[in-house]
Design an enzyme around this catalytic site. Structure first.
Site, PDB file in Angstrom:
ATOM      1  N   ASP A 276      -3.731  -7.305  25.443  1.00  0.00           N
ATOM      2  CA  ASP A 276      -4.347  -5.521  24.727  1.00  0.00           C
ATOM      3  C   ASP A 276      -3.510  -4.287  25.513  1.00  0.00           C
ATOM      4  O   ASP A 276      -3.593  -3.831  24.681  1.00  0.00           O
ATOM      5  CB  ASP A 276      -5.890  -5.680  24.578  1.00  0.00           C
ATOM      6  CG  ASP A 276      -6.677  -4.927  23.535  1.00  0.00           C
ATOM      7  OD1 ASP A 276      -6.921  -4.613  22.701  1.00  0.00           O
ATOM      8  OD2 ASP A 276      -7.365  -4.026  24.162  1.00  0.00           O
TER       9      ASP A 276
ATOM     10  N   ASN B  63      -1.810 -14.131   7.228  1.00  0.00           N
ATOM     11  CA  ASN B  63      -1.950 -14.731   6.526  1.00  0.00           C
ATOM     12  C   ASN B  63      -0.564 -16.304   7.006  1.00  0.00           C
ATOM     13  O   ASN B  63      -1.840 -16.755   6.418  1.00  0.00           O
ATOM     14  CB  ASN B  63      -1.960 -14.590   4.988  1.00  0.00           C
ATOM     15  CG  ASN B  63      -3.338 -13.975   4.711  1.00  0.00           C
ATOM     16  OD1 ASN B  63      -4.618 -14.210   5.204  1.00  0.00           O
ATOM     17  ND2 ASN B  63      -3.347 -12.474   4.361  1.00  0.00           N
TER      18      ASN B  63
ATOM     19  N   ASP C 208      -9.484   6.662  -7.804  1.00  0.00           N
ATOM     20  CA  ASP C 208      -9.603   5.302  -8.646  1.00  0.00           C
ATOM     21  C   ASP C 208      -9.038   6.259  -9.859  1.00  0.00           C
ATOM     22  O   ASP C 208      -9.061   7.298 -10.474  1.00  0.00           O
ATOM     23  CB  ASP C 208     -10.483   4.973  -8.321  1.00  0.00           C
ATOM     24  CG  ASP C 208     -10.662   3.214  -9.118  1.00  0.00           C
ATOM     25  OD1 ASP C 208     -10.583   2.218  -7.544  1.00  0.00           O
ATOM     26  OD2 ASP C 208     -10.345   3.224 -10.233  1.00  0.00           O
TER      27      ASP C 208
ATOM     28  N   HIS D 128      -1.900  -3.094   5.884  1.00  0.00           N
ATOM     29  CA  HIS D 128      -2.918  -4.638   5.719  1.00  0.00           C
ATOM     30  C   HIS D 128      -3.825  -4.307   6.765  1.00  0.00           C
ATOM     31  O   HIS D 128      -3.835  -4.787   7.846  1.00  0.00           O
ATOM     32  CB  HIS D 128      -2.072  -6.335   6.056  1.00  0.00           C
ATOM     33  CG  HIS D 128      -3.216  -6.841   5.704  1.00  0.00           C
ATOM     34  ND1 HIS D 128      -2.352  -8.362   6.019  1.00  0.00           N
ATOM     35  CD2 HIS D 128      -4.313  -6.695   4.863  1.00  0.00           C
ATOM     36  CE1 HIS D 128      -3.565  -9.225   5.435  1.00  0.00           C
ATOM     37  NE2 HIS D 128      -4.159  -8.234   4.566  1.00  0.00           N
TER      38      HIS D 128
END
Length: 715
Positions: free
Chosen positions: A297, A501, A344, A451
């Site tokens: 870290d 992912n 939006d 992300h």
């Protein structure tokens, strides 16, 4: 000057009182490294030898008192033989005890933070004065160990067993008023009055108004509890703490055992008990993993800091696409002080985003972590809009629309025309290639991936993705903005799934193979939770969303067909076709009911087993160990490939990405440290046992070379 070193000085003040000042040269904080400890030995000896000294105040020349031991030295120290490590610990403790045994009164003036060895230094003093803004604590359990400079001995004798157990077992930092309440400090004063207050206390003790020897005595004796009180206090505490910490984190319970074992001893014998328990914990794989995690870290923070020189200041941000994700991003940005536009195309989307931000802020107010005024300030920092009218002043835009390349490309091209030329545009995509999305832009050098992980407010990781044409300013500014939001950014290079992912889907691939062999998903979840994951793969699939997993699996299969392509239908296919999408529609691997607090609660659903029947290709007997290996080998091997392919630069970044992004068990240190703990050669041999399962289980040539040469990822 009575003593002068590189970390400590001792100088006379007035009336025979001297100041022992910690100020480690060349460092921003004070810490107990070998140098500081050796100088403390010399400083204590110098004070002892000077007959003119009548009292001592202990101060810091930094903004903080002492942050604790130098953790970088733990790695080598903990490799020493047990006897040598214990002897070294007792030798260090003798310094603190000799300070405590000085003939003159001693006062610690605590500023900033005093953690671990820093607080233990203060406990060895007769009196403690604390700045109102300071914090104290013993956080060693977070590293898989417990206090080793007398914390388990002095603290319970000073503030009582119950309070000491709570402080030590939780590892939390404690505010000044809490420290005063339990008796850990004697006075709390305004920061600017700290030195004067400590000096005044020392003068009163020198004058005989305060009996420093009487204050010192309880710390030298056994605990004031009879046998029944001890049994009640310790057995109850051990049961409660074991339940809180879980079986994979032994340090909190070991700390209580050490306090209990030393309860009937005086200080010196009690310190030997502490040292023996400390050495035992220092040798565990849990301590090695958690210390490695801490150092990783620190490495991440250093790497992120290097980008500061190139980064542009972000004064105004924007997020495209409100809803839960957009609302979470807006909340995090505004909470940490960067105002943000939230755009939006639908009024209900904006409302959903605002509701999400208001809900999260409201929870912080309820818990006392935010004032209503600060909540209002944060909410005012989120400016909803349905147009690009105010985008001309935006420094960074985070696109968070639906995970579809065509939709994203259209939105990105549109926003590029609305922002200034040097504005950074980042896509919050989880799987789509950044280089592909950049094809829609005129200024691809200003574009990268950003992300976030769901839920945004809880997950510390942000992957900052570098595409083929991404410029350094875009990366640096995005990293700086992520840090400003309180996140831990890791820069990764573009590939399907990026780091997290890409590594996660082979893990799900192992899950699919187990289901194909007829293994009950409830059993798989239990085994993997016991291994240390916060949730098993079936439950995780439901939480993420079966449809999200289905889409991600297809993207990964296309990107890495040699090992991630699937033949025939898998569990995720049949679940998707049966419209069992997980928590979002109340049924997936599990069915979901609403509990008393309005949260989804999983229950087993016989229908799920019916849906899964067609995908079982054969019934195979597997052990719990097999289940772990089916799941972990593909995940670990894909992490190795990410490092070899240059998706991440370092093993530390790879491991921290998994811990921060998908909840890899921290006590195991990350995928690469897990391989190290097994042994690289042993891991390769283990993977080869499962080779018939396919390419996901085949080690790379480079890993085989590492195995042959006896190499490791760390150290």
């Amino acid at each position: 000057m009575i003593y002068q070193g590189k970390a400590i000085t001792v100088k006379p003040l007035e009336g025979g009182i001297v100041e022992l000042n910690f100020d480690l040269k060349g460092e921003s904080v004070n810490k107990f490294n070998r140098l500081t400890l050796s100088e403390l030995r010399a400083a204590v000896d110098a004070i002892k030898a000077d007959a003119a000294v009548k009292g001592v105040i202990v101060t810091s020349g930094k903004d903080v008192f002492i942050v604790g031991a130098d953790i970088t030295e733990f790695v080598d120290n903990f490799q020493l033989p047990d006897e040598e490590l214990m002897a070294g610990n007792l030798e260090a403790n003798k310094i603190f005890s000799d300070f405590e045994d000085l003939d003159v009164p001693t006062v610690a003036a605590i500023n900033g933070i005093a953690l671990g060895g820093g607080l233990e230094m203060c406990l060895a003093a007769d009196f403690r004065v604390m700045s109102a803004t300071a914090k104290v604590g013993l956080p060693e359990v977070k590293l898989g160990i417990y206090p080793g400079f007398g914390g388990t001995v002095r603290l319970p004798r000073l503030i009582g067993c119950d309070n000491a157990v709570e402080w030590i077992a939780s590892g939390k930092e404690n505010k000044a008023e809490d420290a005063l309440k339990v008796g850990a400090v004697d006075a709390v004063v305004a920061p600017e009055q700290l030195q004067a207050a400590a000096l005044d206390l020392a003068k009163r003790a020198v004058a005989g108004e305060l009996d420093h020897k009487a204050r010192r005595q309880p710390k030298l004796e056994k605990l004031k509890l009879n046998a029944i009180e001890q049994m009640m206090a310790f057995e109850t505490a051990k049961g409660f703490v074991a339940g809180q910490a879980g079986p994979n984190y032994p340090a909190p319970v070991e700390a209580i055992k050490s306090i209990q074992k030393a309860a009937n001893f005086g200080r010196d014998k009690a310190l030997e008990v502490e040292a023996a328990g400390f050495v035992k914990l220092a040798k565990t794989s849990v301590a090695q993993s958690l210390i490695g995690l801490f150092l990783n870290d620190q490495e991440l923070k250093k790497k992120a800091k290097k980008y500061d020189e190139v980064a542009k200041d972000v004064k105004l941000a924007a997020v495209l696409g409100a809803g839960i994700m957009g609302g979470g991003i807006a909340y995090q940005s505004a909470l940490k002080g960067t105002p943000i536009l939230m755009k939006d195309i639908r009024e209900e989307g904006i409302q959903m985003g605002l509701n999400e931000a208001a809900k999260l802020l409201g929870k912080r107010v309820e818990k006392g972590r935010l004032t209503p005024a600060k909540m209002a300030e944060a909410l005012n920092g989120i400016r909803p809009t349905m147009s690009y009218g105010d985008f001309g002043n935006v420094d960074i835009v985070v696109e968070a629309v639906v995970e579809n390349p065509k939709v994203k490309q259209a939105v990105l091209a549109e926003v590029e025309g609305a922002v200034k030329e040097d504005a950074i545009i980042a896509s919050n995509t989880s799987t789509i290639s950044i280089s592909l999305l950049a094809q829609a832009l005129k200024r691809p050098e200003n574009f990268c991936g950003m992300h976030f992980f769901n839920p945004v407010h809880m997950m510390p990781l942000v992957e900052v993705i570098r595409g083929e044409k991404t410029g350094e300013t875009a990366i640096a500014t995005t990293v700086a903005y992520a840090k400003k939001m309180g996140k831990s950014p890791i820069v990764v290079n573009d590939c399907p799934g990026f780091l997290v992912n890409r590594v996660l889907f082979p893990y799900f691939g192992g899950f699919a193979k187990l289901l194909g062999f007829g293994v009950d998903f409830v059993r798989i979840d239990k085994v993997m939770e016991k291994f240390g994951w916060p949730m098993g793969p079936a439950y995780l699939s439901d939480v993420v969303g079966i449809d999200t997993g289905h889409h991600g699996r297809d993207v990964m299969a296309e990107g890495f067909p040699d090992r991630m392509a699937v033949e025939g239908k898998t569990a995720v296919d049949v679940m998707y076709e049966a419209n069992r999408l997980g928590q979002k529609n109340g049924k997936g691997f599990y069915a979901y009911e609403t509990d008393k607090r309005g949260k989804p609660k999983k229950v087993t659903d016989p229908q799920a087993y019916e849906v899964l029947k067609p995908i079982v290709v054969e019934q195979r007997e597997v052990t719990d160990e097999d289940i772990v290996n089916f799941m972990m080998i593909p995940l670990c091997l894909e992490t190795v490939r990410c490092l070899e392919d240059g998706i991440v630069e370092t093993a530390a970044e790879a491991d921290m990405g998994l811990i921060y992004g998908i909840g890899f068990p921290p006590f195991r240190g990350g995928a690469l440290r897990y391989i190290d703990s097994i042994g690289v050669a042993e891991f390769v041999a283990l993977a080869d046992k499962y080779a018939e399962l396919g390419a996901l289980y085949h080690p790379t040539a480079k890993l085989r070379e590492m195995a042959k040469n006896g190499q490791k990822f760390f150290g």
